[in-house]
Design an enzyme around this catalytic site. Structure first.
Site, PDB file in Angstrom:
ATOM      1  N   ASN A   1       2.584 -25.205  18.439  1.00  0.00           N
ATOM      2  CA  ASN A   1       3.351 -26.655  18.498  1.00  0.00           C
ATOM      3  C   ASN A   1       4.127 -26.788  17.225  1.00  0.00           C
ATOM      4  O   ASN A   1       4.147 -25.743  16.486  1.00  0.00           O
ATOM      5  CB  ASN A   1       2.515 -27.770  19.050  1.00  0.00           C
ATOM      6  CG  ASN A   1       1.490 -28.017  18.012  1.00  0.00           C
ATOM      7  OD1 ASN A   1       1.538 -27.705  16.952  1.00  0.00           O
ATOM      8  ND2 ASN A   1       0.414 -28.947  18.501  1.00  0.00           N
TER       9      ASN A   1
ATOM     10  N   GLU B   1       1.736 -26.724  14.143  1.00  0.00           N
ATOM     11  CA  GLU B   1       1.206 -25.289  14.001  1.00  0.00           C
ATOM     12  C   GLU B   1       2.154 -24.441  13.628  1.00  0.00           C
ATOM     13  O   GLU B   1       1.609 -23.670  12.503  1.00  0.00           O
ATOM     14  CB  GLU B   1       0.496 -25.120  15.163  1.00  0.00           C
ATOM     15  CG  GLU B   1      -0.798 -25.858  15.651  1.00  0.00           C
ATOM     16  CD  GLU B   1      -1.078 -25.603  17.093  1.00  0.00           C
ATOM     17  OE1 GLU B   1      -2.182 -26.162  17.569  1.00  0.00           O
ATOM     18  OE2 GLU B   1      -0.273 -24.922  17.703  1.00  0.00           O
TER      19      GLU B   1
ATOM     20  N   ASP C   1      -1.694 -27.282  28.252  1.00  0.00           N
ATOM     21  CA  ASP C   1      -2.521 -26.375  29.078  1.00  0.00           C
ATOM     22  C   ASP C   1      -1.535 -25.788  30.122  1.00  0.00           C
ATOM     23  O   ASP C   1      -1.695 -24.326  30.617  1.00  0.00           O
ATOM     24  CB  ASP C   1      -3.730 -26.820  29.450  1.00  0.00           C
ATOM     25  CG  ASP C   1      -4.565 -27.271  28.082  1.00  0.00           C
ATOM     26  OD1 ASP C   1      -4.486 -26.639  27.016  1.00  0.00           O
ATOM     27  OD2 ASP C   1      -5.281 -27.993  28.320  1.00  0.00           O
TER      28      ASP C   1
END
Length: 519
Positions: free
Chosen positions: A231, A234, A305
């Site tokens: 993301n 990150e 997810d």
């Protein structure tokens, strides 16, 4: 051969004469694509941090006496697979044959989680359950439609013997898999022995698609993954930079493409940008954007997810990467509008894509929507074309057009207009199919249809900020240019990709004899 062309699904390249045989040739999304993925039933192994999500809801009628805190009288308890387990459940819901390889405790939460996975059809043979380990849980306490509190029960002090047991499962778990997904959320279970075991298997099974969804994607560089999905936060950590709300995050990470690819050692990086969709950074300057359909649902969880699961299922089934990204964005858009930890099924995706079948807007409705967008300060981009058999050149062009403003309007030539332009044997796909496929692309906001030979009448009414045109034109060559400039807009000429033209694709299929015939 003409009959074969006419039978093609609207988003399938004509060289796929059977219409459904080679998913690698599918460009754009149609309602039949999710079922085709399920029919392939790709084998996927998920290795990662499995968690249990709890959603406890109730009512608030008083505050406690010992502190200024509300008292939630719990009336309902619901549980769902979380973390890597949620990725596994989403994969199974899309028709994949899934194996879950992870480490959980032999406790109530662990037993509940295993049951949820097995009920979803996930193979838990390689899910290590150890009495010395506590299962990670995340409980959300709700009152009405508001999350009041989240309780995370995590455990980083994992016994070495349990990690060794998990590492020993890796070879069997990933053997024969079409794809391997690594979900590393920093518990420590995947460090050391497990990471080394995965790196060895990646060398032995080069045909598997390897996807890494990790808090620290650079830590998995030895795996040489096909795709990593960090993301924004990150990504910023890997690059040692800052990304905030005032930054054009997609442009900022694209400018550091080479650094990001080098740091992760990945073939492709997909940076997820929550409300701003995603950006694909691939080799040789390849770039593709998807655009989210934001929701106000405050209780939604696990859309990331779902995105990773859908992306992996599509790639494992053979869909092109850019089409897989569009599918994954659609799946994430579905679950983000639902409360709780949700799962996107094949039926969900099929229904979502079917809604685009009749989405071409009449001019009056289009003008009302654009007027509201303009009042909100958004820049309007208009482009047009036949978009008969969708191919990579089209999708790249439309992504470029979207980046010129905030709202992309695509005007399609009607069937009579296509025949006037292309000849009596075109279009291959009728306007309803063409409109539905274009509308399903996340970069496209509105689709309309025009019957005239020029777009000037629509330009006079719509007054776009930018008129985008692809091809070997100049602005001076276009008869629409004076109309665009008269309303204060500008003309932008985008890349022309001659080897990706519809005419060239059709020429190749017509030059290829049907199977069994001798040329």
């Amino acid at each position: 051969m003409e009959d074969a062309l006419q039978r093609l699904p609207a988003d399938t390249a004509p060289e796929d004469r059977d219409g459904v045989g080679d998913l690698a040739r599918v460009r754009g999304l149609a309602a039949w694509v999710p079922a085709a993925i399920a029919d392939r039933a790709p084998s996927v192994t998920v290795v990662g941090d499995a968690m249990l999500d709890g959603w406890w809801s109730g009512t608030i009628e008083r505050f406690c006496r010992e502190a200024p805190a509300p008292v939630v009288d719990v009336t309902r308890r619901e549980y769902a697979a979380g973390g890597a387990a949620n990725t596994a459940v989403n994969l199974a819901a899309l028709g994949a044959r899934v194996r879950m390889c992870g480490l959980i405790g032999d406790d109530d939460a662990g037993r509940r989680l295993r049951g949820i996975l097995e009920d979803a059809g996930v193979d838990t043979t390689d899910l290590v359950q150890d009495a010395r380990v506590s299962t990670t849980t995340k409980y959300r306490i709700l009152a009405g439609d508001q999350v009041m509190l989240r309780l995370d029960d995590t455990h980083d002090d994992l016994p070495a013997v349990a990690i060794a047991a998990l590492a020993a499962r890796i070879p069997a778990a990933v053997t024969g898999a079409d794809a391997v997904v690594v979900c590393d959320y920093g518990s420590g279970a995947l460090d050391g022995e497990v990471r080394a075991a995965l790196a060895r298997r990646a060398t032995l099974d080069p045909g598997a698609v390897v996807v890494v969804d990790a808090h620290d994607t650079a830590a998995w560089s030895a795996l040489r993954p096909d795709i990593v999905t960090p993301n924004a936060q990150e990504t910023a950590q890997v690059l040692g930079m800052r990304l905030d709300a005032r930054t054009d995050r997609a442009a900022a990470v694209a400018a550091r493409r080479s650094d990001l690819l080098a740091a992760t050692n990945a073939a492709n990086v997909v940076v997820t940008l929550d409300r701003d969709g995603t950006v694909l950074l691939g080799p040789d300057g390849e770039e593709h954007r998807t655009y989210a359909r934001p929701a106000t649902e405050k209780q939604a969880s696990g859309a990331g997810d779902t995105f990773v699961a859908s992306l992996t299922a599509a790639r494992a089934a053979g869909l092109p990467l850019t089409t897989s990204l569009d599918l994954a964005q659609a799946a994430a858009d579905i679950v983000v509008h639902r409360p709780g930890t949700s799962v996107c099924t094949t039926a969900d995706l099929t229904g979502h894509l079917q809604q685009f079948a009749d989405t071409a807007l009449a001019t009056d409705e289009l003008l009302r929507k654009v007027e509201a967008d303009r009042a909100a300060g958004k820049r309007i981009v208009l482009t047009n074309g036949c978009f008969d058999v969708l191919h990579r050149g089209h999708t790249r062009y439309l992504n470029q057009a979207k980046q010129l403003g905030d709202v992309l309007v695509v005007a399609l030539n009607d069937d009579d207009g296509v025949r006037r332009l292309k000849g009596p044997d075109r279009p291959i796909n009728p306007i309803a199919d063409r409109a539905g496929i274009i509308a399903s692309l996340s970069c496209v906001d509105y689709v309309t249809v025009f019957a005239s030979d020029t777009l000037v009448p629509l330009i006079d009414q719509l007054k776009p900020d930018v008129y985008a045109k692809g091809g070997d034109y100049t602005a001076q060559m276009l008869e629409e240019t004076p109309a665009v400039e008269a309303c204060g807009g500008r003309v932008s000429i985008l890349d022309y990709v001659p080897e990706r033209s519809t005419a060239e694709v059709v020429r190749r299929i017509r030059a290829t004899p049907p199977a069994g015939e001798v040329p």
